[in-house]
Write a protein that holds these residues in place. Structure first.
Motif, short mmCIF file in Angstrom:
data_model
loop_
_atom_site.label_atom_id
_atom_site.label_comp_id
_atom_site.label_asym_id
_atom_site.label_seq_id
_atom_site.Cartn_x
_atom_site.Cartn_y
_atom_site.Cartn_z
N PHE A 182 0.88 -1.16 0.00
CA PHE A 182 0.00 0.00 0.00
C PHE A 182 0.92 1.21 0.00
O PHE A 182 1.55 1.53 1.01
N ARG A 183 0.99 1.91 -1.11
CA ARG A 183 1.98 2.98 -1.28
C ARG A 183 1.43 4.31 -0.75
O ARG A 183 0.41 4.81 -1.25
N PRO A 184 2.11 4.91 0.23
CA PRO A 184 1.63 6.17 0.81
C PRO A 184 1.60 7.30 -0.22
O PRO A 184 2.34 7.31 -1.19
N ARG A 185 0.77 8.32 0.07
CA ARG A 185 0.56 9.42 -0.86
C ARG A 185 1.41 10.64 -0.56
O ARG A 185 1.28 11.66 -1.25
N ALA A 186 2.23 10.55 0.45
CA ALA A 186 3.19 11.61 0.76
C ALA A 186 4.42 10.95 1.37
O ALA A 186 4.34 9.86 1.93
N TYR A 187 5.55 11.62 1.27
CA TYR A 187 6.81 11.03 1.72
C TYR A 187 6.88 10.98 3.24
O TYR A 187 6.72 12.00 3.93
N GLY A 188 7.14 9.78 3.78
CA GLY A 188 7.26 9.60 5.22
C GLY A 188 8.58 9.00 5.65
O GLY A 188 8.71 8.61 6.81
N ALA A 189 9.56 8.90 4.74
CA ALA A 189 10.89 8.35 5.05
C ALA A 189 10.79 6.94 5.64
O ALA A 189 11.57 6.56 6.52
N TYR A 190 9.87 6.15 5.10
CA TYR A 190 9.70 4.79 5.62
C TYR A 190 10.93 3.92 5.38
O TYR A 190 11.18 2.97 6.13
N GLU A 191 11.70 4.25 4.35
CA GLU A 191 12.87 3.43 4.05
C GLU A 191 13.99 3.59 5.07
O GLU A 191 14.97 2.83 5.06
N THR A 192 13.85 4.56 5.97
CA THR A 192 14.88 4.78 7.00
C THR A 192 14.58 4.02 8.29
O THR A 192 15.34 4.17 9.26
N LYS A 193 13.55 3.23 8.31
CA LYS A 193 13.19 2.49 9.53
C LYS A 193 14.33 1.56 9.95
O LYS A 193 14.87 0.81 9.15
N GLY A 194 14.71 1.63 11.22
CA GLY A 194 15.80 0.83 11.73
C GLY A 194 15.35 -0.52 12.24
O GLY A 194 14.15 -0.83 12.28
N ALA A 195 16.31 -1.35 12.62
CA ALA A 195 16.01 -2.69 13.12
C ALA A 195 15.18 -2.64 14.39
O ALA A 195 14.43 -3.58 14.70
N ASP A 196 15.29 -1.53 15.14
CA ASP A 196 14.52 -1.39 16.38
C ASP A 196 13.11 -0.87 16.13
O ASP A 196 12.35 -0.66 17.08
N GLY A 197 12.77 -0.66 14.85
CA GLY A 197 11.44 -0.17 14.51
C GLY A 197 11.30 1.33 14.56
O GLY A 197 10.24 1.88 14.25
N GLY A 198 12.37 2.03 14.91
CA GLY A 198 12.33 3.48 14.99
C GLY A 198 12.90 4.15 13.75
O GLY A 198 13.42 3.49 12.84
N TYR A 199 12.82 5.48 13.73
CA TYR A 199 13.27 6.25 12.58
C TYR A 199 14.36 7.25 12.94
O TYR A 199 14.54 8.27 12.28
N ALA A 243 14.60 -4.00 -0.51
CA ALA A 243 14.54 -3.15 -1.70
C ALA A 243 15.58 -2.05 -1.59
O ALA A 243 16.08 -1.72 -0.50
N SER A 244 15.91 -1.44 -2.72
CA SER A 244 16.86 -0.34 -2.75
C SER A 244 16.40 0.70 -3.76
O SER A 244 15.48 0.46 -4.54
N ASP A 246 14.73 3.60 -5.87
CA ASP A 246 13.36 4.08 -5.96
C ASP A 246 12.36 3.07 -5.42
O ASP A 246 11.31 3.45 -4.90
N ASP A 247 12.67 1.79 -5.56
CA ASP A 247 11.76 0.76 -5.05
C ASP A 247 11.58 0.92 -3.54
O ASP A 247 10.45 0.89 -3.03
N ALA A 248 12.67 1.12 -2.82
CA ALA A 248 12.58 1.29 -1.37
C ALA A 248 11.95 2.63 -1.00
O ALA A 248 11.22 2.74 -0.01
N LEU A 249 12.21 3.64 -1.81
CA LEU A 249 11.79 5.01 -1.51
C LEU A 249 10.28 5.14 -1.38
O LEU A 249 9.78 5.92 -0.57
N TYR A 250 9.54 4.36 -2.17
CA TYR A 250 8.09 4.55 -2.24
C TYR A 250 7.30 3.44 -1.55
O TYR A 250 6.07 3.46 -1.56
N ARG A 251 7.96 2.46 -0.98
CA ARG A 251 7.22 1.39 -0.30
C ARG A 251 6.61 1.90 1.00
O ARG A 251 7.16 2.78 1.66
N GLY A 252 5.46 1.30 1.36
CA GLY A 252 4.82 1.64 2.61
C GLY A 252 5.31 0.75 3.73
O GLY A 252 6.07 -0.21 3.51
N PRO A 253 4.86 1.00 4.96
CA PRO A 253 5.34 0.24 6.11
C PRO A 253 4.74 -1.16 6.21
O PRO A 253 5.21 -1.97 7.00
N MET A 254 3.71 -1.46 5.40
CA MET A 254 3.06 -2.77 5.48
C MET A 254 3.45 -3.69 4.32
O MET A 254 2.80 -4.71 4.09
N THR A 255 4.51 -3.36 3.61
CA THR A 255 4.90 -4.16 2.45
C THR A 255 5.10 -5.63 2.82
O THR A 255 5.77 -5.95 3.80
#
Length: 347
Positions: A182-199, A243-244, A246-255
């Motif tokens: 489910f691809r978000p409609r605005a940028y939320g930096a989801y690709e920066t999520k760390g192993a601890d679940g934080g950003y 992913a890396s 553009d693929d990673a850039l636009y993925r949502g958190p529920m991929t």
């Protein structure tokens, strides 16, 4: 400072938001105006996690190697009917709820009916102008003896900010690969999520903007219940490589991006998961209020346009990995017309 790639989706290449206003507003009349050519669902709006009894098992270890390959190849051929039938039911459900109108674009591109590898493919496309708010829907099916694929992609219009939907299954002689996003409609930096679940910690003003996007999406779409649904499916397979680009850039958190064992049960699980994802998306479409007219609609349109152009490049690589030289043409037909401002700007 954040990496340049994190800021790229916020920049509309050579185009101001003011210039995009007519294109975004025109969607209310027809989503094609700003563009240039280039098993039934569950009734529950939020699907419950799949029952734990559906334990996926690999083919018997005692099977001879040659026999196992033959069984797997038969699986791919048999899976095509299951996946295509399931996806056809989803499209009919959406068609009834959103007044889909068929588009001739796949036929114009020579991909309404085609051969890909050892398989036969079909591609249907639709849009739903105005308040129904679907800019492009593609339903792709390829049935082969060694590889079968079913893919449903829905790009929403800018009049509401419901996430876009991508649900895809590829069955080969070694696995059942399931991808749902489910691809978000605005940028939320989801690709920066760390192993601890934080950003990470806030280092820039933009960090708070991205957090605001994530918080709003979590409250409205990516709730703990829907995350639990996604986790229940991810747990059944082996995660694909991260992913890396553009693929990673636009993925949502529920991929969901996993490989399931090559079995009939995996095919059934994948088909059901795609149905459930479509049911969830349709519920969001039915219950989400329209965006207020003005800059919010315009900025959503701008972000969507850039996303579609850049993900076209991702899909060229994906389809080329499966079908060689046909990949680019198939990706173009599946993606639909791209906005005139971004033709040639997908990189």
């Amino acid at each position: 400072p954040p990496p340049a790639t994190m800021l790229r989706p916020l920049v509309v290449a050579g185009l101001s938001l003011a210039a995009l206003c007519p294109s975004a507003d025109a969607f209310a009349a027809s989503p094609s105006v700003p563009m240039l050519r280039s098993s039934a669902l569950l009734s529950s709006p939020l699907p419950a996690p799949l029952a734990a009894k559906h334990t996926l098992a690999r083919p018997a270890e005692t099977a001879r190697r040659g026999g196992a390959v033959a069984v797997s190849m038969q699986l791919a051929a048999n899976a095509a009917g299951t996946l295509a039938g399931s996806q056809a039911g989803v499209v009919e459900r959406i068609k009834g709820a959103r007044n889909l109108e068929a588009k001739s674009y796949p036929a114009d591109e020579g991909f309404d009916a085609f051969t890909a590898g050892d398989g036969q493919g079909t591609l249907l496309a639709f849009e739903a102008p105005g308040k129904d708010n679907i800019a492009w829907l593609s339903s792709l099916n390829i049935a082969g003896s060694s590889k079968s694929l079913s893919s449903l992609t829905v790009w929403n219009g800018p009049l509401a900010d419901v996430p876009h939907l991508c649900a895809r299954t590829v069955v080969s002689d070694s696995s059942v690969d399931l991808f749902i996003d489910f691809r978000p409609r605005a940028y939320g930096a989801y690709e920066t999520k760390g192993a601890d679940g934080g950003y990470g910690e806030p280092e820039t003003r933009e960090w708070f903007t991205w957090k605001g996007v994530r918080d709003e999406n979590e409250a409205r779409f990516f709730t703990p219940e829907t995350e639990a649904w996604a986790d229940s499916i991810r747990s059944r397979g082996t995660p694909k490589a991260p992913a890396s680009g553009d693929d990673a850039l636009y993925r949502g958190p529920m991929t969901i991006d996993v490989s399931l064992p090559a079995s009939d049960e995996s095919v059934a699980v994948a088909a059901k998961a795609c149905e459930d994802a479509a049911g969830m998306w349709l519920n969001w479409m039915d219950t989400t209020e329209p965006l207020p007219a003005g800059m919010k609609v315009t900025s959503t349109y701008a972000y969507d346009t850039k996303m579609r152009a850049q993900l076209f490049g991702v899909m060229v690589a994906f389809y080329s990995s499966l079908f060689g030289d046909q990949g680019r043409g198939l990706a173009a037909a599946d993606a639909g017309p791209l906005d005139e401002a971004y033709v040639g700007g997908a990189s």
